[in-house]
Motif scaffolding. Structure first.
Motif, mmCIF file in Angstrom:
data_model
loop_
_atom_site.group_PDB
_atom_site.id
_atom_site.type_symbol
_atom_site.label_atom_id
_atom_site.label_comp_id
_atom_site.label_asym_id
_atom_site.label_seq_id
_atom_site.Cartn_x
_atom_site.Cartn_y
_atom_site.Cartn_z
ATOM 1 N N SER A 190 -36.842 -1.520 32.768
ATOM 2 C CA SER A 190 -37.553 -0.408 32.133
ATOM 3 C C SER A 190 -36.584 0.672 31.668
ATOM 4 C CB SER A 190 -38.575 0.194 33.108
ATOM 5 O OG SER A 190 -37.946 0.692 34.280
ATOM 6 N N HIS B 68 -34.532 -0.973 28.462
ATOM 7 C CA HIS B 68 -35.326 -1.171 27.244
ATOM 8 C C HIS B 68 -35.153 -0.034 26.239
ATOM 9 C CE1 HIS B 68 -38.559 -2.697 24.742
ATOM 10 N NE2 HIS B 68 -39.154 -1.528 24.792
ATOM 11 N N GLU B 69 -34.976 1.190 26.721
ATOM 12 C CA GLU B 69 -34.939 2.349 25.838
ATOM 13 C C GLU B 69 -33.533 2.846 25.506
ATOM 14 O OE1 GLU B 69 -37.484 3.742 24.250
ATOM 15 O OE2 GLU B 69 -38.808 2.210 25.115
ATOM 16 N N ARG C 62 -32.212 4.512 22.234
ATOM 17 C CA ARG C 62 -33.301 5.313 21.655
ATOM 18 C C ARG C 62 -33.605 6.523 22.523
ATOM 19 N NH1 ARG C 62 -35.674 0.029 20.778
ATOM 20 N NH2 ARG C 62 -36.981 0.291 22.631
ATOM 21 N N SER C 63 -33.405 6.384 23.828
ATOM 22 C CA SER C 63 -33.692 7.473 24.766
ATOM 23 C C SER C 63 -32.410 7.896 25.468
ATOM 24 C CB SER C 63 -34.728 7.019 25.802
ATOM 25 O OG SER C 63 -34.819 7.941 26.860
ATOM 26 N N ASP D 166 -32.667 7.870 29.377
ATOM 27 C CA ASP D 166 -32.484 6.586 30.048
ATOM 28 C C ASP D 166 -31.014 6.187 30.081
ATOM 29 O OD1 ASP D 166 -35.103 6.307 30.690
ATOM 30 O OD2 ASP D 166 -35.574 4.769 29.213
ATOM 31 N N THR D 167 -30.297 6.506 29.004
ATOM 32 C CA THR D 167 -28.861 6.217 28.978
ATOM 33 C C THR D 167 -28.143 7.005 30.065
ATOM 34 O OG1 THR D 167 -28.961 5.814 26.584
ATOM 35 C CG2 THR D 167 -26.778 6.221 27.546
ATOM 36 N N GLN E 287 -27.746 -3.335 22.847
ATOM 37 C CA GLN E 287 -27.955 -2.972 24.256
ATOM 38 C C GLN E 287 -26.774 -3.415 25.111
ATOM 39 O OE1 GLN E 287 -31.697 -4.952 24.950
ATOM 40 N NE2 GLN E 287 -32.879 -3.059 24.680
#
Length: 234
Positions: free
Chosen positions: A161, A164-165, A168-169, A172-173, A200
């Protein structure tokens, strides 16, 4: 029951993860459906031993076909309350002529919450065999760092989870970067789950997460698929 394997990548090496599915009258049931039933009825020990035996047998077959790989198997919290588990694992490794380092056992964070004393005792015995202990789906449970530090965890799998982002996020990174830094301080290696694209994978590598798992490296498939792929590569 049927079995298949997913793949995760270690630089220069692959680890197969054994997955079990229940083919019930033509419908494939996932572990979320039948494992709780197996645990409540006491069948989990038999199923767990069958999965271990099957996975190690498949590992021997894969190596006989030229694949330099190891095998990873999920263990339920109920199995970690069974004092005979290390004895069963040792016997199966001996039966197939394998060492503890050829096998990884994956546990969930719930093990660190429920019965810590019993779980630690069993995991210590398994680690003494050379078995790699892996903490699966890290980040979605509630385990404390103190409990994590107390366990013989060698590999921590960052839940998909978060992966996945990435790209883009930014949050999350940053979370993945923080988890990798925390793990390296323990010290524990990390695996990013759910890697599906080259982008990714590139970001994960830049965050110094050493290992990765996901559809980019291989989708779950029966052993026959991987043997055919191995033959084609040769």
């Amino acid at each position: 029951m049927c079995r298949c394997h997913a793949v995760h990548n270690v630089p220069g090496h692959y680890i197969y993860e054994a997955l079990v599915r229940w083919n019930r009258e033509g419908r494939v049931c996932t572990p979320n459906e039948f494992i709780p039933i197996a645990e409540s009825t006491g069948l989990i020990k038999e199923i767990g031993e069958w999965v271990l035996r099957s996975a190690l047998s498949d590992l021997v077959t894969l190596r006989a076909h030229g694949q330099d790989v190891t095998m990873s198997v999920n263990v339920s919290p109920m199995q970690l309350r069974d004092d005979s588990l290390p004895t069963i694992v040792a016997a199966l490794l001996n039966e197939y002529g394998l060492s503890g380092a050829d096998l990884a056992l994956e546990i969930t964070e719930s093990v660190l919450i429920d019965d810590l004393g019993t779980a630690k005792s069993l995991l210590d015995r398994l680690a003494a065999l050379g078995v790699l202990i892996v903490l699966d789906d890290f980040g979605i449970g509630y385990s404390s760092l103190n409990r994590l530090r107390a366990m013989p965890i060698a590999l921590l799998k960052i839940d998909k989870s978060f992966v996945h982002e990435i790209g883009r996020s930014e949050s999350d990174t940053r979370l993945i970067r923080a988890i990798v830094a925390m793990a390296s301080a323990l010290p524990v290696n990390t695996v990013a789950e759910g890697v599906e694209t080259e982008k990714q994978a590139s970001i994960i590598e830049s965050l110094e997460c050493r290992f990765a798992q996901g559809f980019l490296f291989g989708r779950p498939a029966p052993i026959a698929h991987w043997l055919l792929e191995s033959a084609q590569q040769r």
